[in-house]
Design a protein around this motif. Structure first.
Motif, PDB file in Angstrom:
ATOM      1  N   GLU A 118      -0.139  -5.760 -14.282  1.00 21.60           N
ATOM      2  CA  GLU A 118       0.931  -5.393 -13.348  1.00 21.60           C
ATOM      3  C   GLU A 118       1.596  -6.632 -12.740  1.00 21.60           C
ATOM      4  N   TRP A 166       8.442  -1.661  -1.467  1.00 26.30           N
ATOM      5  CA  TRP A 166       7.088  -1.870  -0.962  1.00 26.30           C
ATOM      6  C   TRP A 166       6.988  -2.025   0.544  1.00 26.30           C
ATOM      7  N   ARG A 194       5.086   0.301   2.854  1.00 24.48           N
ATOM      8  CA  ARG A 194       3.743   0.730   2.455  1.00 24.48           C
ATOM      9  C   ARG A 194       2.680   0.327   3.470  1.00 24.48           C
ATOM     10  N   PRO A 228       0.150  -4.884  -5.064  1.00 31.35           N
ATOM     11  CA  PRO A 228       0.331  -3.432  -4.900  1.00 31.35           C
ATOM     12  C   PRO A 228      -0.921  -2.671  -5.335  1.00 31.35           C
ATOM     13  N   SER A 252      -2.073   1.185  -6.256  1.00 33.69           N
ATOM     14  CA  SER A 252      -1.377   2.445  -6.537  1.00 33.69           C
ATOM     15  C   SER A 252      -2.045   3.660  -5.885  1.00 33.69           C
ATOM     16  N   GLY A 275       0.263   4.637  -2.643  1.00 34.72           N
ATOM     17  CA  GLY A 275       0.779   3.269  -2.688  1.00 34.72           C
ATOM     18  C   GLY A 275       0.502   2.493  -1.414  1.00 34.72           C
ATOM     19  N   THR A 304      -7.201  -4.809  -8.902  1.00 37.73           N
ATOM     20  CA  THR A 304      -6.315  -5.459  -7.924  1.00 37.73           C
ATOM     21  C   THR A 304      -6.806  -6.865  -7.612  1.00 37.73           C
TER      22      THR A 304
END
Ligand SMILES: Nc1nc2c([nH]c(=O)n2[C@H]2C[C@H](O)[C@@H](COP(=O)(O)OP(=O)(O)OP(=O)(O)O)O2)c(=O)[nH]1
Length: 275
Positions: free
Chosen positions: A42, A139, A142, A211, A213, A217, A258
Protein backbone atom coordinates in the motif's frame (compact mmCIF):
# COMPACT_ATOMS: atom_id res chain seq x y z
CA UNK A 1 15.53 20.62 -13.69
CA UNK A 2 11.76 20.98 -13.24
CA UNK A 3 10.43 22.16 -9.89
CA UNK A 4 6.93 22.64 -8.46
CA UNK A 5 6.04 23.75 -4.91
CA UNK A 6 2.55 23.44 -3.48
CA UNK A 7 1.15 23.92 -0.02
CA UNK A 8 -1.20 21.34 1.50
CA UNK A 9 -3.32 22.09 4.54
CA UNK A 10 -2.49 18.93 6.51
CA UNK A 11 0.16 17.66 8.94
CA UNK A 12 3.48 16.82 7.28
CA UNK A 13 3.37 13.15 8.30
CA UNK A 14 -0.08 12.70 6.71
CA UNK A 15 1.15 14.33 3.48
CA UNK A 16 4.26 12.12 3.66
CA UNK A 17 2.06 9.01 3.82
CA UNK A 18 0.04 10.19 0.81
CA UNK A 19 3.27 10.94 -1.08
CA UNK A 20 4.43 7.31 -0.73
CA UNK A 21 1.01 5.77 -1.34
CA UNK A 22 0.98 3.43 -4.33
CA UNK A 23 -2.35 4.83 -5.55
CA UNK A 24 -0.92 8.37 -5.51
CA UNK A 25 2.18 7.34 -7.44
CA UNK A 26 0.16 5.38 -10.02
CA UNK A 27 -2.25 8.32 -10.56
CA UNK A 28 0.32 11.13 -10.27
CA UNK A 29 2.88 9.54 -12.59
CA UNK A 30 0.25 8.37 -15.12
CA UNK A 31 2.00 10.30 -17.95
CA UNK A 32 5.04 8.06 -17.43
CA UNK A 33 2.99 4.85 -17.25
CA UNK A 34 4.34 3.68 -13.87
CA UNK A 35 4.74 -0.01 -13.18
CA UNK A 36 5.78 -1.09 -9.67
CA UNK A 37 8.22 -4.03 -9.71
CA UNK A 38 7.60 -6.19 -7.82
CA UNK A 39 4.01 -5.06 -7.23
CA UNK A 40 4.32 -2.68 -4.28
CA UNK A 41 2.35 -2.79 -1.03
CA UNK A 42 0.00 0.00 0.00
CA UNK A 43 2.89 2.38 0.73
CA UNK A 44 6.21 2.41 -1.13
CA UNK A 45 9.20 1.44 1.00
CA UNK A 46 12.91 1.94 0.29
CA UNK A 47 14.10 -0.72 -2.12
CA UNK A 48 10.81 -0.95 -4.07
CA UNK A 49 11.24 -0.65 -7.82
CA UNK A 50 9.28 1.41 -10.31
CA UNK A 51 9.51 1.31 -14.10
CA UNK A 52 8.57 4.55 -15.86
CA UNK A 53 8.01 4.86 -19.61
CA UNK A 54 7.57 7.73 -21.97
CA UNK A 55 7.36 8.06 -25.74
CA UNK A 56 4.95 6.28 -28.06
CA UNK A 57 3.85 2.65 -27.96
CA UNK A 58 6.33 1.75 -30.70
CA UNK A 59 9.40 3.40 -29.25
CA UNK A 60 8.94 3.71 -25.52
CA UNK A 61 11.81 4.91 -23.35
CA UNK A 62 11.96 2.87 -20.18
CA UNK A 63 13.64 3.86 -16.99
CA UNK A 64 14.03 1.74 -13.88
CA UNK A 65 13.85 3.56 -10.58
CA UNK A 66 14.36 2.47 -7.02
CA UNK A 67 12.75 4.08 -3.99
CA UNK A 68 15.77 5.46 -2.11
CA UNK A 69 13.83 7.19 0.63
CA UNK A 70 10.17 7.16 1.72
CA UNK A 71 9.74 8.86 5.06
CA UNK A 72 8.47 11.97 6.84
CA UNK A 73 10.95 14.09 4.83
CA UNK A 74 9.55 13.00 1.47
CA UNK A 75 10.26 10.55 -1.30
CA UNK A 76 13.29 9.95 -3.52
CA UNK A 77 13.13 7.91 -6.73
CA UNK A 78 16.41 7.38 -8.57
CA UNK A 79 17.82 4.89 -11.05
CA UNK A 80 19.52 1.91 -9.42
CA UNK A 81 23.29 2.08 -8.95
CA UNK A 82 25.28 5.00 -10.28
CA UNK A 83 23.47 5.07 -13.62
CA UNK A 84 21.68 8.42 -13.61
CA UNK A 85 20.50 8.41 -17.21
CA UNK A 86 17.91 8.21 -18.74
CA UNK A 87 15.41 9.64 -17.96
CA UNK A 88 15.24 11.30 -14.52
CA UNK A 89 15.40 11.47 -10.76
CA UNK A 90 12.33 12.54 -8.77
CA UNK A 91 12.53 14.08 -5.35
CA UNK A 92 9.70 15.12 -3.08
CA UNK A 93 10.77 17.34 -0.18
CA UNK A 94 8.30 18.05 2.63
CA UNK A 95 8.45 20.74 5.29
CA UNK A 96 5.83 21.00 8.00
CA UNK A 97 4.78 24.32 9.50
CA UNK A 98 1.92 25.96 11.35
CA UNK A 99 0.08 26.55 8.08
CA UNK A 100 0.35 22.94 6.91
CA UNK A 101 2.91 21.33 4.66
CA UNK A 102 5.01 22.69 1.86
CA UNK A 103 5.75 20.10 -0.81
CA UNK A 104 8.42 20.63 -3.46
CA UNK A 105 8.62 18.13 -6.31
CA UNK A 106 11.84 18.19 -8.34
CA UNK A 107 12.36 16.21 -11.54
CA UNK A 108 15.95 16.01 -12.76
CA UNK A 109 16.00 14.83 -16.37
CA UNK A 110 18.87 12.51 -17.21
CA UNK A 111 21.04 12.92 -20.27
CA UNK A 112 19.47 12.82 -23.72
CA UNK A 113 15.90 13.35 -22.59
CA UNK A 114 13.62 14.30 -25.48
CA UNK A 115 10.73 16.76 -25.70
CA UNK A 116 8.08 14.09 -25.24
CA UNK A 117 9.68 12.96 -21.98
CA UNK A 118 10.02 16.52 -20.71
CA UNK A 119 6.34 17.09 -21.49
CA UNK A 120 5.44 13.89 -19.60
CA UNK A 121 7.51 15.09 -16.61
CA UNK A 122 5.67 18.42 -16.64
CA UNK A 123 2.42 16.46 -16.47
CA UNK A 124 3.76 14.54 -13.48
CA UNK A 125 4.65 17.81 -11.75
CA UNK A 126 1.00 18.83 -12.01
CA UNK A 127 -0.64 15.43 -11.53
CA UNK A 128 1.38 14.07 -8.62
CA UNK A 129 0.81 16.98 -6.16
CA UNK A 130 -2.90 16.88 -7.09
CA UNK A 131 -3.02 13.15 -6.29
CA UNK A 132 -1.22 13.73 -2.96
CA UNK A 133 -3.68 16.50 -2.05
CA UNK A 134 -6.69 14.35 -2.91
CA UNK A 135 -5.70 11.38 -0.77
CA UNK A 136 -4.57 13.64 2.09
CA UNK A 137 -7.99 15.31 2.17
CA UNK A 138 -9.63 11.88 2.20
CA UNK A 139 -7.57 10.89 5.29
CA UNK A 140 -7.67 14.08 7.31
CA UNK A 141 -10.92 13.30 9.12
CA UNK A 142 -9.87 9.79 10.10
CA UNK A 143 -9.50 8.80 13.76
CA UNK A 144 -5.86 8.53 14.84
CA UNK A 145 -4.30 5.45 16.44
CA UNK A 146 -1.07 6.45 18.19
CA UNK A 147 1.85 4.02 18.24
CA UNK A 148 4.90 4.33 20.49
CA UNK A 149 8.37 3.57 19.17
CA UNK A 150 9.95 3.13 22.61
CA UNK A 151 13.72 2.97 22.32
CA UNK A 152 16.29 2.24 24.98
CA UNK A 153 19.94 1.25 24.72
CA UNK A 154 19.78 0.59 20.98
CA UNK A 155 16.66 -1.61 21.27
CA UNK A 156 13.01 -1.03 20.30
CA UNK A 157 10.06 -2.39 22.27
CA UNK A 158 7.64 -4.61 20.31
CA UNK A 159 4.54 -6.31 21.66
CA UNK A 160 2.67 -9.36 20.42
CA UNK A 161 -1.11 -9.19 20.13
CA UNK A 162 -3.38 -11.72 21.76
CA UNK A 163 -6.56 -10.51 20.02
CA UNK A 164 -8.62 -10.03 17.88
CA UNK A 165 -8.16 -13.29 15.96
CA UNK A 166 -7.06 -11.52 12.76
CA UNK A 167 -4.17 -9.88 14.64
CA UNK A 168 -3.37 -12.62 17.22
CA UNK A 169 0.34 -13.50 17.18
CA UNK A 170 1.23 -10.37 15.20
CA UNK A 171 3.76 -7.89 16.54
CA UNK A 172 3.03 -4.17 16.82
CA UNK A 173 4.00 -1.01 18.64
CA UNK A 174 2.25 -0.17 21.92
CA UNK A 175 -0.60 2.32 21.49
CA UNK A 176 -4.25 2.66 20.60
CA UNK A 177 -7.02 5.02 19.64
CA UNK A 178 -6.96 8.62 20.81
CA UNK A 179 -9.99 9.22 23.03
CA UNK A 180 -12.21 12.32 22.95
CA UNK A 181 -10.62 15.28 24.77
CA UNK A 182 -7.17 13.70 24.75
CA UNK A 183 -4.07 14.89 22.90
CA UNK A 184 -2.08 12.32 20.94
CA UNK A 185 0.76 12.56 23.48
CA UNK A 186 -1.67 11.95 26.35
CA UNK A 187 -3.12 8.93 24.53
CA UNK A 188 0.39 7.50 24.14
CA UNK A 189 1.17 7.86 27.82
CA UNK A 190 -2.19 6.34 28.83
CA UNK A 191 -1.92 3.40 26.41
CA UNK A 192 1.64 2.58 27.54
CA UNK A 193 0.48 2.60 31.17
CA UNK A 194 -2.47 0.34 30.34
CA UNK A 195 -0.58 -2.05 28.09
CA UNK A 196 2.91 -2.14 29.62
CA UNK A 197 2.54 -0.70 33.14
CA UNK A 198 5.29 1.86 32.50
CA UNK A 199 5.45 5.64 32.10
CA UNK A 200 6.88 6.97 28.86
CA UNK A 201 8.02 10.37 27.71
CA UNK A 202 7.25 11.46 24.14
CA UNK A 203 10.47 12.44 22.36
CA UNK A 204 9.21 13.40 18.89
CA UNK A 205 7.56 12.17 15.74
CA UNK A 206 8.29 8.78 14.22
CA UNK A 207 7.87 7.91 10.52
CA UNK A 208 4.97 8.80 8.27
CA UNK A 209 1.33 8.14 9.12
CA UNK A 210 0.12 4.77 7.87
CA UNK A 211 -3.49 4.20 6.77
CA UNK A 212 -5.25 1.38 8.63
CA UNK A 213 -8.22 -0.01 6.75
CA UNK A 214 -9.99 -1.66 9.74
CA UNK A 215 -13.11 -0.13 11.36
CA UNK A 216 -13.91 2.26 8.54
CA UNK A 217 -10.38 3.63 8.23
CA UNK A 218 -7.93 5.09 10.73
CA UNK A 219 -4.46 6.62 10.60
CA UNK A 220 -1.65 5.04 12.58
CA UNK A 221 0.66 7.85 13.81
CA UNK A 222 3.95 6.96 15.47
CA UNK A 223 5.86 8.84 18.17
CA UNK A 224 9.35 8.21 19.40
CA UNK A 225 9.28 7.60 23.16
CA UNK A 226 11.54 6.70 26.06
CA UNK A 227 10.94 5.14 29.48
CA UNK A 228 10.67 7.79 32.22
CA UNK A 229 12.35 5.38 34.61
CA UNK A 230 14.94 3.40 32.67
CA UNK A 231 14.99 0.66 35.32
CA UNK A 232 11.22 0.01 34.87
CA UNK A 233 10.43 -3.32 33.20
CA UNK A 234 7.55 -3.20 30.67
CA UNK A 235 5.28 -6.23 31.01
CA UNK A 236 2.51 -7.55 28.73
CA UNK A 237 -0.63 -6.55 30.67
CA UNK A 238 -3.03 -7.08 27.74
CA UNK A 239 -0.69 -8.66 25.19
CA UNK A 240 0.84 -12.10 24.75
CA UNK A 241 4.45 -10.90 25.00
CA UNK A 242 6.74 -7.89 24.89
CA UNK A 243 10.28 -7.96 23.54
CA UNK A 244 13.20 -5.55 23.14
CA UNK A 245 14.52 -5.92 19.58
CA UNK A 246 17.77 -4.71 17.94
CA UNK A 247 17.86 -3.25 14.42
CA UNK A 248 19.18 -6.46 12.82
CA UNK A 249 16.37 -8.63 14.28
CA UNK A 250 13.50 -6.27 13.40
CA UNK A 251 12.60 -7.94 10.06
CA UNK A 252 12.37 -11.38 11.74
CA UNK A 253 9.23 -10.54 13.73
CA UNK A 254 5.79 -11.19 12.23
CA UNK A 255 4.78 -7.52 12.27
CA UNK A 256 1.22 -6.43 11.49
CA UNK A 257 1.14 -5.35 7.82
CA UNK A 258 0.81 -1.69 8.86
CA UNK A 259 3.87 -1.82 11.09
CA UNK A 260 5.96 -3.58 8.44
CA UNK A 261 5.71 -0.34 6.43
CA UNK A 262 7.50 1.42 9.30
CA UNK A 263 10.47 -0.97 9.50
CA UNK A 264 12.79 1.55 7.89
CA UNK A 265 11.76 4.22 10.40
CA UNK A 266 12.30 1.71 13.22
CA UNK A 267 15.83 1.08 11.93
CA UNK A 268 16.47 4.84 11.74
CA UNK A 269 15.13 5.33 15.27
CA UNK A 270 17.74 2.81 16.44
CA UNK A 271 20.47 4.75 14.68
CA UNK A 272 20.57 2.51 11.63
CA UNK A 273 20.67 3.50 8.00
CA UNK A 274 18.41 6.37 7.09
CA UNK A 275 18.50 8.13 3.77
N1 LIG B 1 -1.82 -0.02 19.01
C1 LIG B 1 -1.50 -0.33 17.75
N2 LIG B 1 -2.49 -0.58 16.86
C2 LIG B 1 -2.13 -0.92 15.62
C3 LIG B 1 -0.75 -1.00 15.23
N3 LIG B 1 -0.70 -1.37 13.93
C4 LIG B 1 -1.97 -1.50 13.50
O1 LIG B 1 -2.34 -1.82 12.37
N4 LIG B 1 -2.84 -1.23 14.53
C5 LIG B 1 -4.29 -1.27 14.39
C6 LIG B 1 -4.94 -2.43 15.09
C7 LIG B 1 -6.35 -1.92 15.30
O2 LIG B 1 -7.10 -2.12 14.10
C8 LIG B 1 -6.18 -0.43 15.46
C9 LIG B 1 -6.38 0.07 16.86
O3 LIG B 1 -5.50 -0.58 17.72
P1 LIG B 1 -5.86 -0.97 19.25
O4 LIG B 1 -6.72 -2.20 19.30
O5 LIG B 1 -4.55 -1.04 19.95
O6 LIG B 1 -6.67 0.29 19.75
P2 LIG B 1 -7.41 0.46 21.15
O7 LIG B 1 -6.48 0.00 22.24
O8 LIG B 1 -7.90 1.85 21.23
O9 LIG B 1 -8.57 -0.55 20.92
P3 LIG B 1 -9.70 -1.04 21.88
O10 LIG B 1 -9.19 -0.78 23.27
O11 LIG B 1 -10.90 -0.24 21.47
O12 LIG B 1 -9.79 -2.49 21.50
O13 LIG B 1 -4.88 -0.12 14.95
C10 LIG B 1 0.26 -0.73 16.19
O14 LIG B 1 1.45 -0.77 15.91
N5 LIG B 1 -0.16 -0.40 17.43
Amino acid sequence: MLVRTVSIDAPVRTVAAAARHTRTVLAGFAALRPDPVPPAGELLVPGDGLVLRSGGELEPTRGSFVVRGADEHGLLLAPPGADRCPPAEFEVALTGGAAGTSMTVTARPGEGVGRAELAAMEEVLDGYPAAVREITEEWCGRPVVVAAAIVDGGLLLAQQRRSPARHAGGWELPGGRVEAGETEAQAMVRECREELAVDVRVLGGFGTDVPVSADGGMLLRGYLAGLRDRSAVPRPVEHRAVRWVGADRLPELEWLATDRLLLDSMRSALGGAAR
